[in-house]
Design a protein around this motif. Structure first.
Motif, PDB file in Angstrom:
ATOM      1  N   ILE A 192       0.847  -1.201   0.000  1.00 61.71           N
ATOM      2  CA  ILE A 192       0.000   0.000   0.000  1.00 61.71           C
ATOM      3  C   ILE A 192       0.883   1.252   0.000  1.00 61.71           C
ATOM      4  O   ILE A 192       0.666   2.190  -0.754  1.00 61.71           O
ATOM      5  CB  ILE A 192      -0.950  -0.007   1.204  1.00 61.71           C
ATOM      6  N   VAL A 193       1.892   1.229   0.852  1.00 61.32           N
ATOM      7  CA  VAL A 193       2.722   2.429   1.002  1.00 61.32           C
ATOM      8  C   VAL A 193       3.634   2.632  -0.209  1.00 61.32           C
ATOM      9  O   VAL A 193       3.692   3.730  -0.763  1.00 61.32           O
ATOM     10  CB  VAL A 193       3.549   2.349   2.304  1.00 61.32           C
ATOM     11  N   TYR A 194       4.333   1.559  -0.633  1.00 55.23           N
ATOM     12  CA  TYR A 194       5.366   1.763  -1.650  1.00 55.23           C
ATOM     13  C   TYR A 194       4.866   1.592  -3.071  1.00 55.23           C
ATOM     14  O   TYR A 194       5.362   2.245  -3.986  1.00 55.23           O
ATOM     15  CB  TYR A 194       6.561   0.854  -1.376  1.00 55.23           C
ATOM     16  N   ASP A 195       3.883   0.704  -3.300  1.00 51.43           N
ATOM     17  CA  ASP A 195       3.401   0.528  -4.663  1.00 51.43           C
ATOM     18  C   ASP A 195       2.279   1.517  -4.960  1.00 51.43           C
ATOM     19  O   ASP A 195       2.402   2.371  -5.825  1.00 51.43           O
ATOM     20  CB  ASP A 195       2.913  -0.909  -4.864  1.00 51.43           C
ATOM     21  N   ILE A 196       1.197   1.389  -4.223  1.00 49.09           N
ATOM     22  CA  ILE A 196       0.060   2.272  -4.485  1.00 49.09           C
ATOM     23  C   ILE A 196       0.390   3.700  -4.081  1.00 49.09           C
ATOM     24  O   ILE A 196       0.141   4.652  -4.819  1.00 49.09           O
ATOM     25  CB  ILE A 196      -1.190   1.758  -3.738  1.00 49.09           C
ATOM     26  N   GLY A 197       0.984   3.824  -2.905  1.00 54.99           N
ATOM     27  CA  GLY A 197       1.284   5.161  -2.403  1.00 54.99           C
ATOM     28  C   GLY A 197       2.485   5.803  -3.080  1.00 54.99           C
ATOM     29  O   GLY A 197       2.704   6.999  -2.971  1.00 54.99           O
ATOM     30  N   GLY A 198       3.313   4.996  -3.752  1.00 58.35           N
ATOM     31  CA  GLY A 198       4.463   5.545  -4.460  1.00 58.35           C
ATOM     32  C   GLY A 198       5.614   5.931  -3.545  1.00 58.35           C
ATOM     33  O   GLY A 198       6.526   6.639  -3.956  1.00 58.35           O
ATOM     34  N   GLY A 199       5.583   5.498  -2.314  1.00 59.27           N
ATOM     35  CA  GLY A 199       6.668   5.790  -1.384  1.00 59.27           C
ATOM     36  C   GLY A 199       6.601   7.192  -0.815  1.00 59.27           C
ATOM     37  O   GLY A 199       5.650   7.937  -1.066  1.00 59.27           O
ATOM     38  N   LEU A 200       7.646   7.526  -0.043  1.00 59.83           N
ATOM     39  CA  LEU A 200       7.644   8.823   0.616  1.00 59.83           C
ATOM     40  C   LEU A 200       8.408   9.844  -0.216  1.00 59.83           C
ATOM     41  O   LEU A 200       9.418   9.509  -0.811  1.00 59.83           O
ATOM     42  CB  LEU A 200       8.272   8.707   2.014  1.00 59.83           C
ATOM     43  N   PRO A 201       7.943  11.065  -0.274  1.00 63.99           N
ATOM     44  CA  PRO A 201       8.643  12.068  -1.072  1.00 63.99           C
ATOM     45  C   PRO A 201       9.820  12.683  -0.319  1.00 63.99           C
ATOM     46  O   PRO A 201       9.934  12.525   0.894  1.00 63.99           O
ATOM     47  CB  PRO A 201       7.558  13.117  -1.312  1.00 63.99           C
ATOM     48  N   GLY A 202      10.675  13.358  -1.051  1.00 66.23           N
ATOM     49  CA  GLY A 202      11.737  14.172  -0.460  1.00 66.23           C
ATOM     50  C   GLY A 202      12.771  13.392   0.327  1.00 66.23           C
ATOM     51  O   GLY A 202      13.362  13.905   1.273  1.00 66.23           O
TER      52      GLY A 202
END
Lengths: 538, 237
Positions: A378-388
């Motif tokens: 959920i966090v890394y695939d769908i959410g695309g990971g954390l920015p910055g």
């Protein structure tokens, strides 16, 4: 026959929609700013270019990816444009049937879209939330017709029970069991309530559902009313959701005019009316007994259960009370059958769940995934990971009643059981991603301040306990705490959890307990080590 | 129609009670001590003070005795070490919530909160006091409400609504900021609904409501007539 009327409306509307070569769908949720201007600009451009017979511009509900909003979808072709501005209208219209506008284009194979499994959100962002014909063309109200004319109430109860659907409001109580209890309960009339008093900080699932597919919720409620024998329904929605209320009102009016609500629905013997009740924003009114008191026009205070609302609810009558998302699931359970539905998710947590993904994450927005998906996906695939370049610290679920799941346990599947084991809860679906720059002490202090302010003040442990816990936490924030304070913090959490009257109080210490479990060192770091011994002067 | 008689055990002793009775009723009939503050015979139970929590065998959660109905074969524990710790902590929370200073209180020596604290062996308050800044309303010609001593048990709210039928009292705000108000938050003396009956004063477990002219330790409360009043009202006499 009303059934034929529905078929006629559907056919006429389908014919109308098929006249146009291009459909331009513009997100018109509360979260996308300036979408009115985009709609106007697109409409003006189409008129200027004399394309009104070819291009249909429609406002639709939430498409999910709020961080890239306002979104515009071109059909056929399913081209999605992100962060559209009114100035882009010319370019978009000019590109129709030619090369798409590369600078705005959102890749269709973005993991955010491909990894989701949309069931409840299937029509969200695809149909006009204020158009009943749109919903009908998309297959709406088929579940109700099937239920009314091909099924007995007992069949529906069995169907829901076999599907294994569990309440989507937070606690995960088996929906089928609740329905059969109400169906069996003595007393008339029976009432039905839709709990749309969404109050968790960072959660907007119910709002988006109400804004995007209000008819699906009404349909789910009507099926439920038929199954349990209820004749009157209430939607308790927060007054802070004006657009949702406006769209619901319209949906109820249209459904009534087309005999999909009211007296003798679709020519059957079902009579069911729905009214809207506005909540004044008290978090505790999301607790079912407090919500019922609030509908009755009294101060929204919870009362001890039993008796449960299924036996004695609104005005002392049997009352079925479910969350928005639970009702939104019903049509698909009925039309696709319980077996189809039960195949989604895990053994004990079946189906899909809508989450509001927020916090320090690239793709914020509304998502729907099958239960059992690991948090990491959920966090890394769908959410695309954390920015910055931030690192993940924890994922908070369940809002002020839930807890944090640390980065080390990110492979936890999202199910009711696994989250409970970690001291958090599924909750209604708020999912806040926390990065390494955040202090857990600050976060739990925020949640405890929320619980203190939203405690109704009826029972002693919640009223005074939350205030005391909050004061202790501010001591930690100010780095003035002692080991004795840590001990007292744990003792107070235990007290409030075990002796409070309602779910709000009982779960209020959860964020603190979960932070103490996984991030204890942060609390220890706030403890005063070198005591400054001050000289006492007489 | 006869009411079935149920048997249960309380602290290991076999007792019986009528179906529809609460654990508290049966326990008190049989001489067991369960502390209560918000509960009062003759008023509806609020289940809000959380002092009467008991353990029931087979259930992990604690249950308020004033509301939980007895069931056949139930095994109730009224005073385990865990329950006593919780009860003491709840009393301490109440003391820490507002400005309870027994030494200068009109009901010193006849206060239910004070008595319970003594019975439970509380000799200090482990939680820091919140010391809120609260008013004293002496606008009524005969009575005074001192919010500093209020524990928000809502006995006054219930007696006024249920027995007197005036519903002068209610609660404003929420959480720790809750406060008892007369009518729509008017001074008590200006209340248009208050009949001046004084029932609220006599059901109040602390010195929050008292008669004017009484000094320290001079105020005695007499709430015992309530079941009688309620019976009369129910008969419609």
């Amino acid at each position: 026959m009303p059934r034929e009327k529905i078929d006629r409306i559907t056919a006429e509307h389908r014919w109308f929609l098929d006249q146009f070569n291009y459909h331009i769908l513009v997100c018109a949720g509360l979260g996308c700013p300036g979408n009115d201007d985009i709609l106007r600009a697109l409409g003006q451009t189409v008129r200027n270019r004399q394309l009104t017979d070819e291009v249909l511009i429609r406002k639709v509900g939430c498409m999910g990816l709020c961080s890239a909003g306002p979104l515009v979808l071109i059909r056929p072709g399913d081209l999605m444009y992100q962060k559209v501005q009114p100035e882009d209208a010319e370019e978009i219209i000019a590109s129709l049937g030619k090369k798409p506008v590369e600078r705005l284009l959102l890749s269709p194979d973005l993991a955010f879209f491909t990894r989701q499994h949309k069931n409840v959100l299937r029509l969200s962002g695809r149909i006009d939330p204020e158009s009943l014909p749109d919903y009908l063309v998309a297959g709406g109200y088929q579940a109700l017709l099937q239920a009314l004319f091909a099924m007995q109430p007992t069949d529906i109860l069995r169907c829901i029970q076999e599907s294994g659907l569990r309440g989507r409001g937070g606690a995960g109580y088996p929906t089928g069991l609740k329905w059969s209890t109400v169906a069996r309960a003595q007393g008339s009339p029976k009432y039905l309530i839709c709990n749309a008093d969404e109050g968790d900080p960072g959660a907007f699932m119910d709002r988006s559902l109400l804004e995007s597919t209000p008819y699906a919720i009404l349909e789910g409620m009507t099926v439920a009313a038929y199954a349990v024998g209820a004749s009157e329904g209430f939607i308790y929605v927060r007054a802070e959701y004006p657009l949702a209320v406006q769209r619901l009102k319209r949906a109820i009016r249209d459904a009534e005019q087309n005999n999909l609500l009211g007296h003798s629905i679709c020519g059957s013997n079902l009579n069911f009316r729905v009214q809207i009740r506005l909540g004044a924003g008290a978090f505790v009114c999301g607790e079912e007994t407090a919500l019922i008191r609030s509908i009755e026009g009294r101060r929204g205070l919870p009362r001890p259960r039993p008796p449960y609302p299924a036996e004695k609810g609104l005005r002392g009558r049997p009352t079925l009370i479910n969350n928005v998302e639970t009702y939104a699931n019903i049509p698909s359970v009925i039309t696709n059958g319980p077996e189809w539905w039960a195949r989604l998710g895990t053994d004990k947590s079946r189906g899909t769940k809508v989450f509001a993904l927020t916090g320090t994450i690239r793709n914020t927005g509304l998502i729907e995934v099958p239960m059992g998906m690991p948090l990491r996906e959920i966090v890394y695939d769908i959410g695309g990971g954390l920015p910055g370049g931030h690192a993940l610290k924890a994922v908070q679920t369940g809002g002020p009643s839930g807890g944090c799941i640390p980065a080390a346990l990110l492979d936890t599947p999202v199910t009711y059981e696994s989250l409970n084991e970690l001291g958090s809860i599924m909750g209604s679906g708020g999912m806040i991603v926390i990065d390494d720059s955040a202090s857990m002490v600050d976060i739990v202090t925020y949640f405890m301040a929320f619980c203190r302010d939203e405690s109704c003040g009826k029972c002693t442990p919640c009223r005074v306990g939350t205030a005391q816990i909050h004061n202790l936490l501010t001591k930690f924030q100010n780095r003035k705490a002692t080991m004795a304070d840590l001990e007292m913090l744990e003792w107070l959490c235990d007290l409030v959890r075990n002796t409070s009257l309602c779910g709000l109080g009982q779960s209020a210490p959860n964020p603190v307990l979960s932070a103490l479990r996984f991030f204890r060192q942060e609390f220890l770091d706030c403890i005063l080590t070198d005591q400054n011994h001050e000289e006492v002067r007489p | 129609m006869t009411t079935p008689i149920l048997t249960l055990t309380i602290d290991g002793k076999e007792v019986s009670g009528l179906a529809g009775e609460t654990i508290l009723q049966v326990a008190r009939e049989n001489g067991f001590f369960i502390p209560t503050l918000c509960w009062l015979d003759g008023l509806t139970s609020a289940g809000s003070c959380r002092l009467c929590m008991v353990e029931i065998k087979g259930s992990a959660a604690l249950h308020p005795a004033c509301i939980t109905l007895i069931q056949e074969g139930m095994a109730v524990t009224t005073s385990s070490e865990r329950l006593l710790r919780y009860r003491r902590a709840i009393i301490e929370l109440l003391f820490s919530e507002r400005n309870h200073v027994c030494a200068v209180c009109v009901v010193n020596g006849h206060c239910e909160l004070q008595t319970l604290a003594q019975q439970l062996g509380i000799d200090h308050i482990s939680f820091p006091g919140l010391y809120p800044d609260l008013p004293v309303d002496a606008s009524h010609p005969r009575f005074v409400i001192d919010h500093n001593r209020c524990i928000l048990c809502t006995r006054c709210v219930r007696v006024c609504g249920e027995i007197e039928g005036a519903h002068t009292w209610d609660v404003k705000n929420r959480g720790v900021r809750s406060q008892i108000v007369a009518d729509f938050d008017t001074p008590w003396g200006d209340s248009t609904t208050c009949t001046g009956c004084g029932k609220c004063v006599h059901v109040c477990p602390t010195g929050a409501l008292f008669e004017k002219g009484k000094s320290v330790a001079e105020m005695f409360k007499k709430p015992l007539g309530l079941p009688y009043l309620k019976a009369i009202r129910d008969l419609g006499v």
